[in-house]
Each structure stands twice: as C-alpha cells, then as structure tokens.
Design a protein around this motif. Structure first.
Motif, mmCIF file in Angstrom:
data_model
loop_
_atom_site.group_PDB
_atom_site.id
_atom_site.type_symbol
_atom_site.label_atom_id
_atom_site.label_comp_id
_atom_site.label_asym_id
_atom_site.label_seq_id
_atom_site.Cartn_x
_atom_site.Cartn_y
_atom_site.Cartn_z
ATOM 1 N N GLN A 63 -2.869 -1.401 -2.238
ATOM 2 C CA GLN A 63 -1.919 -2.215 -1.467
ATOM 3 C C GLN A 63 -2.150 -2.086 0.037
ATOM 4 O O GLN A 63 -1.304 -2.515 0.817
ATOM 5 N N GLU A 67 -5.393 -5.482 -3.522
ATOM 6 C CA GLU A 67 -4.124 -5.795 -4.178
ATOM 7 C C GLU A 67 -4.394 -6.324 -5.583
ATOM 8 O O GLU A 67 -5.458 -6.872 -5.862
ATOM 9 N N GLN A 71 2.215 -5.208 -8.640
ATOM 10 C CA GLN A 71 2.142 -3.911 -7.975
ATOM 11 C C GLN A 71 3.255 -3.019 -8.508
ATOM 12 O O GLN A 71 4.254 -3.497 -9.053
ATOM 13 N N SER A 81 2.846 -9.348 -6.595
ATOM 14 C CA SER A 81 1.882 -9.087 -5.532
ATOM 15 C C SER A 81 1.074 -10.361 -5.307
ATOM 16 O O SER A 81 1.618 -11.318 -4.764
ATOM 17 N N GLY A 189 -5.649 -7.272 1.289
ATOM 18 C CA GLY A 189 -4.486 -6.506 1.712
ATOM 19 C C GLY A 189 -4.156 -6.566 3.184
ATOM 20 O O GLY A 189 -4.870 -7.186 3.985
ATOM 21 N N TYR A 210 -3.028 -11.645 7.285
ATOM 22 C CA TYR A 210 -2.459 -11.294 5.991
ATOM 23 C C TYR A 210 -1.442 -12.338 5.534
ATOM 24 O O TYR A 210 -0.657 -12.866 6.332
#
Length: 501
Positions: A63, A67, A71, A81, A189, A210
């Motif tokens: 994470q 990923e 999760q 996730s 991630g 992200y």
C-alpha cells in the motif's frame, strides 16, 4: 491487546521520573521538511512481494508502492483498493470487480482490467514464484468485461478469497515491470521508489499523480540497521523518527533515560512464533518424538527471559485475537519426565538435530532455549545461524533442516499445513479434508467449527511447537501520527502517517 502486560509494566516502571536532557534537532528538521526517517533490521534481498515471502518487503512496499484489488486494514478487515467495489453471485463462485478510474502506474501507464488479468494470471501460473499462489488454486477463469470491469470465476467457493486478494503478495503489477520490480519496483501506490543503496537505505517519494488521497509526508527513508542496539543508538541521537519492531526491552532504558520526544506503543501482530519441525526427518516423523519435544519446551521460562517480550501463548497455529480461536495452550504441559517416557515409547534412535536460526532476535533467544531444553531429554541440538536469504533458500525452499524458529506473520494461514510441498513436510489426509471443507464454506457460523477442528488437528499431531504470538512494540516520535498500533499483516502504511503540528 494480548501482550504479557506484566512484562510491559516491568519495563515501563523502570523509566525515570525525570529526564536528563532533551534533543530535538534532527526530528524537528525532518518534520519541517515533511520527511520520515525509519529503520528496519533486516534488509530484503529483493523488493518484489510477488516473488519473495520476506516480511520486510511487505513492510516497505504494501500500500506504499504496490496495491491490490482489495486491502487489509489495521482491524484485519477487507477494504476496497484498486477495486472500488465488487459483487458476488448467489453461488459464491463468480466475483465481479469494478476498478478505480484514472489509476496510473508510476511510469504513467494507465491501469486497466487487461493489466489486472495479466497480473493475476501470472500469480496463479504453474511456474509462479508467488509465495501465496496456492491460496488461489480455485481460480478457474479471469475475464475482462470492460476497461474497468473484471470478472473472476472460481472452481469452488472460498470464504477467504477477498481477504487473500488484499494480502501483500497479491498486489497488481504491470507486465512491463515484471523483470525489474525486484530492484526497481513500479506500482500504483501513493509512493514512488527512488533509490536503494545496498546495505544502507531505501528511499521513497510521494506520488503526486496518485489516484487517491495524497500522502502528507513527502520523503520516506528506511535505514537498514543490523542490530537493535544500533537502532536504539540512532534513536538516542535523534536520527530516526521511529522503529516498529522492538522485541528486546532492555535497550530502551538508556533511550528513555535521555529523551522524552519518543513514546512507546504496544500492540499485536498476527505472527505465530513456532519451533518448526521437518517431518521428513525420520526421528521427527514420529508423533511420540514430536509430542515429547513439545513437553520439553518450557514456555514460561522463555517468556521470562530478561529484556525480552513475547505475545500471548498459543497452542496451535492461530491467533487468540481471531474468531474461532480454540485455547490449546495446555495440550502439552511442560513435563520432562513425561517427555522422556514418550521418547522411550517412540522406539526411534535419537540423533543430533540441526536448528537453523534466522537473524531476528526472537529466533536467536528462543533457539538457545530450545538447545538447552532438549538437551535435558537427551536430544542434542546444533544451532546454525544464517542470513534471511540463506534461511529462505535452505529451509523454506530446499527443506534442508531439522528444526527452525520462525514467526509466521501471514494472517489466516492454516492452509499452509495442507500443502504437499510446504517446508514442514507434514502430510495428513484428514487435515486436508478439513481445509477443503473450510475453503468451500462461506457462512461464518459454519466456518467456526471447521476452524476449531483444524487447530485441534495440528495440536493433536504436534506438527510444530506453537509458542507465542509475535508482539508489536513500537518506539515513535511523539508528534508522529497515523502508524498502526497492531499489525494484522506486516505493513507500514506511510500514506496514513503525518506530523502533528
């Protein structure tokens, strides 16, 4: 929290009522820059959790760089996730996942269902090196429905399927980076890999592209400190902002005697500390010998080792914090007379055993105890201390050992005892049947008795010596927030951490 509170109290009670001096300079500098400087004792050999089971890889990458579709959170619950939601049909065999949109790998490649399909198929391939490949042996077909919708068909239902997809070894990787993820990992991630200076450190930087909530700490530096004393020395000098895996409390006296800008936090892990036995060894193939070894191990004496912390005592490969826990801690009470009697009944010639000890301090402490305790019932034990990579090669891969001390940190891993090729070399048709039923059962009320049957079978067969849960003892800067107090899986989620102003 199932930690030996009396040990924690003993440690904390030794802390001074006043402090000699205070040193903030390095930590204030780190906070001002939005940096985080941590340490890990064991340096991983690679950085790809899809090909190596080392927990240090998971702590660095899970994470953070890589990923999965799902999760696992601090409470050991499954959360979305890369898949923002999913549906399961009535049969429990067909899972439809809808992916997050506008997700990009660190090389700016966009995530699609096709890439996810390729990653999952690589994980379950017959030649896969993935440590948890066997958890997905029921995947029958993976289908791309659309650019952001994926469907997985199972051959049989599995109550742990969504949980397993959230484990650190089941992360999604792009085919373009498969060959280089070991040394230069590329994921989706909140952090990007920037540098790995072998023997010294690994550094990460926040991923400003992200898809989710941006990390509040920009730069992460993870030092490799080979000893706990070195870690404490760096903490005392203000060179570190935290260390999450302290198992020797004696080192902390000097630290807390000179600093008040650190706090001690204690929690749980899902790591079962065991003395593993190789059933391929003719002597250890005997049930009477294995039971005798269990009776010869004085767990209380190990727990009372000065300056050493253990978690809750266990009697099987299962955490007391999990649903369906069965207390089997009294199955083999310490009794040297009964142990010697069992050895006599076994009718097996006693030969010297080799114990392979990996680097963690808990393994070093316990290995010495095992050597001394088994000597009292006439079993000679030679200890060989090896590096983590040597342990993986010799024990985990080649099964070239008699005994070893290790913490199995993966949660919900009763299934490992049903694998033919696992390093214990334990083979039981009855146990496989229990796990087979468990895998096909979704109803929690029906799963509970099966989980208890599995625990009881492992205890009855004295497969290994089940010792304690591995505790989580962290030393953190007092202004740092967001770190996990408990580790249901090996993880340090940097994007959840932040400096309190």
């Amino acid at each position: 929290m199932k930690i030996f509170n009396r040990i924690a109290h003993r440690m904390v009670s030794r802390l001074p009522s006043f402090l000699l001096f205070l040193c903030f300079s390095c930590n204030v500098y780190a906070q001002a820059k939005g940096d985080l400087h941590l340490a890990i004792t064991l340096e991983p050999s690679v950085l790809n959790p899809a090909i190596n089971a080392a927990t240090t890889i998971q702590k660095i990458t899970y994470q953070n760089i890589f990923e999965g579709l799902t999760q696992i959170d601090e409470n050991n619950q499954v959360k979305p996730s890369l898949a923002n939601h999913w549906n399961v049909d009535k049969s429990g065999l067909l899972y439809t996942f809808t992916l997050q949109k506008n997700v990009f790998f660190h090389d700016r490649t966009q995530l699609t269902s096709t890439i996810v399909k390729s990653s999952l198929e690589r994980m379950i391939a017959s030649n896969s090196l993935n440590p948890i490949r066997n958890k997905f042996s029921n995947i029958e077909q993976i289908m791309v429905v659309s650019e952001h919708v994926l469907r997985i068909k199972l051959a049989w239902s599995d109550g742990n399927f969504l949980y397993n997809l959230g484990l650190p070894n089941a992360v999604i990787q792009h085919p373009k980076s498969w060959s280089t993820n070991a040394i230069k990992p590329v994921g989706t991630g909140p952090y990007r890999f920037t540098e790995w200076k072998r023997g010294e450190y690994i550094s990460l930087v926040a991923n400003h592209y992200y898809w989710g909530k941006l990390a509040r700490i920009k730069n992460i530096k993870i030092d490799f400190s080979p000893t706990r004393s070195e870690v404490v020395s760096h903490l005392a000098d203000g060179l570190l902002d935290g260390y999450s895996s302290m198992t020797e409390v004696g080192f902390l006296d000097s630290l807390f005697a000179i600093r008040q800008d650190y706090v001690l936090k204690m929690g749980d892990t899902s790591g079962e500390v065991i003395i593993a036995m190789n059933h391929a060894n003719e002597m250890l193939a005997s049930l009477e010998v294995r039971r005798a070894i269990n009776m010869a191990i004085n767990k209380k004496e190990i727990a009372d080792t000065p300056n050493f912390i253990t978690g809750a005592e266990i009697g099987s490969h299962y955490s007391p914090n999990d649903i369906a826990y069965l207390d089997l801690t009294q199955a083999y009470p310490f009794n040297l007379f009964d142990a010697k009697t069992l050895l006599g009944k076994a009718g097996v010639p006693l030969k010297p055993l080799t114990l392979i000890a990996p680097p963690p301090s808990y393994a070093q402490y316990i290995s010495l105890h095992v050597q001394q305790m088994l000597e009292k019932i006439g079993i000679s034990v030679k200890i060989e201390t090896v590096s983590w990579q040597e342990w993986l090669n010799r024990v985990y891969q080649d099964k070239d050992y008699d005994l070893t001390v290790i913490a199995h940190t993966e949660s919900h891993d009763l299934d490992i005892y049903a694998r033919d090729d696992y390093y214990f070399n334990y083979k039981s048709r009855d146990y496989k049947n229990i796990i087979g039923q468990l895998n096909r059962t979704l109803d929690p009320t029906l799963r509970e008795p099966l989980l208890k049957q599995a625990q009881k079978k492992l205890s009855d067969d004295a497969v290994n010596v089940f010792l304690f849960m591995l505790p989580k003892v962290g030393v953190w800067h007092k202004d740092l927030r967001g770190y996990w107090l408990n580790d249901p899986i090996p993880a340090m989620i940097f994007s959840q951490m932040y400096w309190q102003k």
